[in-house]
Design a protein around this motif. Structure first.
Motif, PDB file in Angstrom:
ATOM      1  N   ARG A   1       2.137   0.315  -2.185  1.00 43.01           N
ATOM      2  CA  ARG A   1       1.651  -0.623  -1.170  1.00 43.01           C
ATOM      3  C   ARG A   1       0.214  -0.254  -0.841  1.00 43.01           C
ATOM      4  NH1 ARG A   1       5.853  -2.349  -2.365  1.00 43.01           N
ATOM      5  NH2 ARG A   1       7.595  -3.192  -1.109  1.00 43.01           N
ATOM      6  N   TYR A   2      -0.729  -1.184  -0.923  1.00 40.90           N
ATOM      7  CA  TYR A   2      -2.114  -0.865  -0.599  1.00 40.90           C
ATOM      8  C   TYR A   2      -2.825  -2.110  -0.094  1.00 40.90           C
ATOM      9  CZ  TYR A   2      -6.668   1.471  -0.873  1.00 40.90           C
ATOM     10  OH  TYR A   2      -7.871   2.032  -0.557  1.00 40.90           O
ATOM     11  N   VAL A   3      -3.247  -2.069   1.184  1.00 40.53           N
ATOM     12  CA  VAL A   3      -3.920  -3.207   1.812  1.00 40.53           C
ATOM     13  C   VAL A   3      -5.433  -3.094   1.639  1.00 40.53           C
ATOM     14  CG1 VAL A   3      -4.332  -4.414   4.021  1.00 40.53           C
ATOM     15  CG2 VAL A   3      -2.067  -3.475   3.500  1.00 40.53           C
TER      16      VAL A   3
ATOM     17  N   ALA B   1      -3.186   7.982   0.721  1.00 40.68           N
ATOM     18  CA  ALA B   1      -4.155   8.962   0.201  1.00 40.68           C
ATOM     19  C   ALA B   1      -5.420   8.274  -0.276  1.00 40.68           C
ATOM     20  CB  ALA B   1      -3.540   9.736  -0.961  1.00 40.68           C
ATOM     21  N   TYR B   2      -6.546   8.851   0.133  1.00 39.61           N
ATOM     22  CA  TYR B   2      -7.810   8.505  -0.484  1.00 39.61           C
ATOM     23  C   TYR B   2      -8.436   9.830  -0.919  1.00 39.61           C
ATOM     24  CZ  TYR B   2     -11.308   5.208  -1.925  1.00 39.61           C
ATOM     25  OH  TYR B   2     -12.118   4.404  -2.704  1.00 39.61           O
ATOM     26  N   PRO B   3      -8.025  10.325  -2.090  1.00 40.60           N
ATOM     27  CA  PRO B   3      -8.442  11.677  -2.510  1.00 40.60           C
ATOM     28  C   PRO B   3      -9.885  11.687  -3.008  1.00 40.60           C
ATOM     29  CG  PRO B   3      -7.212  10.632  -4.274  1.00 40.60           C
ATOM     30  CD  PRO B   3      -7.185   9.669  -3.103  1.00 40.60           C
TER      31      PRO B   3
ATOM     32  N   LEU C   1     -14.783  -1.797  13.380  1.00 44.52           N
ATOM     33  CA  LEU C   1     -13.937  -2.729  12.642  1.00 44.52           C
ATOM     34  C   LEU C   1     -13.696  -2.164  11.251  1.00 44.52           C
ATOM     35  CD1 LEU C   1     -12.739  -5.114  13.951  1.00 44.52           C
ATOM     36  CD2 LEU C   1     -14.487  -6.570  13.011  1.00 44.52           C
ATOM     37  N   ASP C   2     -12.634  -1.351  11.155  1.00 47.58           N
ATOM     38  CA  ASP C   2     -12.329  -0.703   9.875  1.00 47.58           C
ATOM     39  C   ASP C   2     -11.634  -1.712   8.964  1.00 47.58           C
ATOM     40  OD1 ASP C   2     -12.047   1.822   8.283  1.00 47.58           O
ATOM     41  OD2 ASP C   2      -9.971   1.130   8.348  1.00 47.58           O
ATOM     42  N   GLY C   3     -12.072  -1.716   7.707  1.00 50.19           N
ATOM     43  CA  GLY C   3     -11.478  -2.672   6.767  1.00 50.19           C
ATOM     44  C   GLY C   3     -12.347  -3.912   6.626  1.00 50.19           C
TER      45      GLY C   3
ATOM     46  N   GLY D   1     -14.628  12.523  -1.137  1.00 52.11           N
ATOM     47  CA  GLY D   1     -13.751  11.473  -0.611  1.00 52.11           C
ATOM     48  C   GLY D   1     -14.591  10.311  -0.091  1.00 52.11           C
ATOM     49  N   LYS D   2     -13.968   9.259   0.333  1.00 59.20           N
ATOM     50  CA  LYS D   2     -14.700   8.078   0.828  1.00 59.20           C
ATOM     51  C   LYS D   2     -14.602   7.959   2.342  1.00 59.20           C
ATOM     52  CE  LYS D   2     -14.867   3.063   0.930  1.00 59.20           C
ATOM     53  NZ  LYS D   2     -14.255   1.776   0.560  1.00 59.20           N
ATOM     54  N   LEU D   3     -13.475   8.329   2.928  1.00 59.48           N
ATOM     55  CA  LEU D   3     -13.249   8.083   4.356  1.00 59.48           C
ATOM     56  C   LEU D   3     -14.040   9.062   5.214  1.00 59.48           C
ATOM     57  CD1 LEU D   3      -9.445   7.228   4.166  1.00 59.48           C
ATOM     58  CD2 LEU D   3     -11.418   5.689   4.126  1.00 59.48           C
TER      59      LEU D   3
ATOM     60  N   SER E   1      -7.137  -1.591   4.037  1.00 56.91           N
ATOM     61  CA  SER E   1      -7.562  -1.278   5.404  1.00 56.91           C
ATOM     62  C   SER E   1      -6.788  -0.047   5.819  1.00 56.91           C
ATOM     63  CB  SER E   1      -7.216  -2.424   6.370  1.00 56.91           C
ATOM     64  OG  SER E   1      -8.149  -3.454   6.288  1.00 56.91           O
ATOM     65  N   MET E   2      -7.498   1.040   6.112  1.00 56.29           N
ATOM     66  CA  MET E   2      -6.802   2.304   6.405  1.00 56.29           C
ATOM     67  C   MET E   2      -5.796   2.136   7.532  1.00 56.29           C
ATOM     68  SD  MET E   2      -8.427   5.884   7.680  1.00 56.29           S
ATOM     69  CE  MET E   2      -7.513   7.440   7.482  1.00 56.29           C
ATOM     70  N   ILE E   3      -6.180   1.378   8.569  1.00 57.40           N
ATOM     71  CA  ILE E   3      -5.281   1.213   9.722  1.00 57.40           C
ATOM     72  C   ILE E   3      -3.967   0.591   9.272  1.00 57.40           C
ATOM     73  CG2 ILE E   3      -4.915  -0.178  11.796  1.00 57.40           C
ATOM     74  CD1 ILE E   3      -7.763   0.332  12.553  1.00 57.40           C
TER      75      ILE E   3
ATOM     76  N   THR F   1      -2.420   4.091  -2.245  1.00 58.79           N
ATOM     77  CA  THR F   1      -3.708   4.609  -2.696  1.00 58.79           C
ATOM     78  C   THR F   1      -4.320   3.580  -3.619  1.00 58.79           C
ATOM     79  OG1 THR F   1      -4.797   6.618  -3.585  1.00 58.79           O
ATOM     80  CG2 THR F   1      -2.844   5.828  -4.767  1.00 58.79           C
ATOM     81  N   ASN F   2      -5.627   3.670  -3.826  1.00 56.64           N
ATOM     82  CA  ASN F   2      -6.300   2.679  -4.674  1.00 56.64           C
ATOM     83  C   ASN F   2      -6.204   3.108  -6.140  1.00 56.64           C
ATOM     84  OD1 ASN F   2      -7.971   1.047  -6.158  1.00 56.64           O
ATOM     85  ND2 ASN F   2      -9.595   0.966  -4.604  1.00 56.64           N
ATOM     86  N   GLU F   3      -5.261   2.562  -6.866  1.00 55.34           N
ATOM     87  CA  GLU F   3      -5.024   2.983  -8.258  1.00 55.34           C
ATOM     88  C   GLU F   3      -6.161   2.560  -9.187  1.00 55.34           C
ATOM     89  OE1 GLU F   3      -0.218   2.883  -8.110  1.00 55.34           O
ATOM     90  OE2 GLU F   3      -1.341   3.800  -9.722  1.00 55.34           O
TER      91      GLU F   3
HETATM   92  P1  P6P Z   1     -11.382   0.978  -1.325  1.00 54.34           P
HETATM   93  C1  P6P Z   1     -12.245   0.057   4.424  1.00 54.34           C
HETATM   94  O1  P6P Z   1     -13.516  -0.301   3.921  1.00 54.34           O
HETATM   95  C2  P6P Z   1     -12.075   1.556   4.254  1.00 54.34           C
HETATM   96  O2  P6P Z   1     -13.067   2.245   4.949  1.00 54.34           O
HETATM   97  C3  P6P Z   1     -10.687   1.974   4.732  1.00 54.34           C
HETATM   98  O3  P6P Z   1     -10.236   1.211   5.793  1.00 54.34           O
HETATM   99  C4  P6P Z   1      -9.834   1.789   3.488  1.00 54.34           C
HETATM  100  O4  P6P Z   1      -8.717   2.652   3.454  1.00 54.34           O
HETATM  101  C5  P6P Z   1     -10.805   2.111   2.352  1.00 54.34           C
HETATM  102  O5  P6P Z   1     -12.136   1.890   2.863  1.00 54.34           O
HETATM  103  C6  P6P Z   1     -10.605   1.199   1.154  1.00 54.34           C
HETATM  104  O6  P6P Z   1     -11.504   1.629   0.147  1.00 54.34           O
HETATM  105  O7  P6P Z   1     -12.353   1.819  -2.164  1.00 54.34           O
HETATM  106  O8  P6P Z   1      -9.937   1.169  -1.767  1.00 54.34           O
HETATM  107  O9  P6P Z   1     -11.768  -0.462  -1.190  1.00 54.34           O
END
Ligand code: P6P
Length: 343
Positions: free
Chosen positions: A251-253, A271-273, A126-128, A281-283, A255-257, A218-220
């Protein structure tokens, strides 16, 4: 094989995921049906998880599960449920020799009472998760490899392979509707769950990503932590140009999906640089970046860590992190140039 998307009243032409898988198998002489069965079992797991996600607000599976996962992150009850559900649905079928999940520190062996098969599956159940309790789109990501080990019960080697070795990958998105998008290396197909008949119907045949988009994702909030090249890239996207192709929309939700799915449909870049807090990176490479990279490339896009093509990276660990830049070819190439300092 008809790729005509389902429209009401078109029952005679209905293309369900079962029929699609069966037709794909018929087009592969020598196919044993093992892989088709694997995909069908996955579709079943998706329906059950979807049902629980849809009613999560009504039954006590929201909130924290009072446990933390291997990464020390709070696990939500729905995370735990989805993880268990997928394992239960997949372990007894006889197609897999081993599984790996974001929620499990070590590989998940196939119990002795079940036969073992020729495939290995990795998944993020369950991503996100951080979005679960606020009713924002979340999803399941999966990645499937042929096994490389020879014993019945699989090993780490089966789930730590380069992304280019994937034979299938995809995601199930629990949003306004439940959508299963996957590739087996011949393009990308999207199936929407029709809950009135309990079937996934072909709704997005042969998905293609535009060569360039107008959105960046991307997460600004990490801006001050970014490397200088990526920060200059975002500045560039935000700078109006005479032809009007910039500024891009943001646009940034989270949730990667959801963010990658929108990028697939509309084009642009997700991008999640790497940054000072997450130098790698985080992913996660194996069950987030690689499966989504397979989908994006099969839809005509590009997916890298900002420098290297993601699916060429030789993994060291099933849980390793990686920077991610993926989306429209022209947008990703532009981002890579800024990151390399040539722009
Ligand atoms: P941040 C959700 O927890 C996740 O693994 C991805 O689905 C999503 O793109 C990213 O982390 C969001 O991370 O640091 O922006 O909250």
């Amino acid at each position: 094989m008809s790729n005509r998307p389902y429209t009401p009243g078109d029952e005679a032409r209905i293309m369900t995921i079962q029929r699609y898988i069966a037709e794909t198998e018929r087009n592969h002489p020598g196919a044993t049906g093992e892989f088709s069965t694997l995909l069908r079992n996955l579709a079943l797991a998706a329906k059950i998880v979807s049902r629980e996600v849809r009613r999560a607000g009504l039954v006590d599976i929201l909130g924290r599960a009072s446990v933390t996962n291997v990464h020390g992150e709070d696990v939500r009850k729905l995370d735990v449920f989805a993880n268990r559900m997928i394992i239960n649905a997949m372990e007894s079928g006889g197609q897999l020799c081993v599984m790996a999940s974001e929620e499990n520190e070590s590989i998940i062996p196939i119990p002795e009472e079940f036969p073992c098969g020729h495939y290995a599956m990795l998944f993020d159940p369950l991503d996100g998760s951080s979005n679960i309790d606020v009713n924002v789109t979340i999803g399941t990501i999966f990645s499937i490899y042929r096994r490389v080990s020879t014993e019945c019960r699989g090993t780490d080697a089966d789930v730590v392979q380069p992304g280019d070795k994937q034979i299938a990958a995809g995601y199930i998105m629990y949003g306004s509707s439940t959508l299963m998008v996957f590739t087996t290396g011949n393009g990308v197909q999207g199936f929407t769950l029709d809950p009135t008949i309990g079937s996934f119907l072909l709704s997005h045949p042969d998905m293609r990503i535009p060569e360039r988009g107008r959105y960046y994702s991307t997460n600004e909030g990490n801006r001050q932590l970014w490397d200088e090249g990526f920060r200059r890239y975002i500045d560039y996207l935000q700078t109006p140009d005479p032809e009007g192709s910039r500024p891009y929309g943001a646009r940034y939700v989270g949730s990667m999906i959801a963010d990658v799915h929108r990028t697939l449909l509309y084009g642009g870049i997700f991008a999640y640089p790497s940054d000072r807090r997450n130098p790698d990176g985080k992913l996660r490479l194996m069950y987030e970046a690689n499966p989504m990279a397979f989908i994006v490339e099969q839809a005509g896009g590009r997916a890298s860590d900002g420098t290297r093509r993601l699916m060429e990276i030789t993994p060291k660990d099933v849980h390793q992190r990686v920077p991610v830049v993926m989306g429209s070819v022209n947008d990703v190439q532009e981002a890579e140039a800024f990151i390399a300092g040539t722009r």
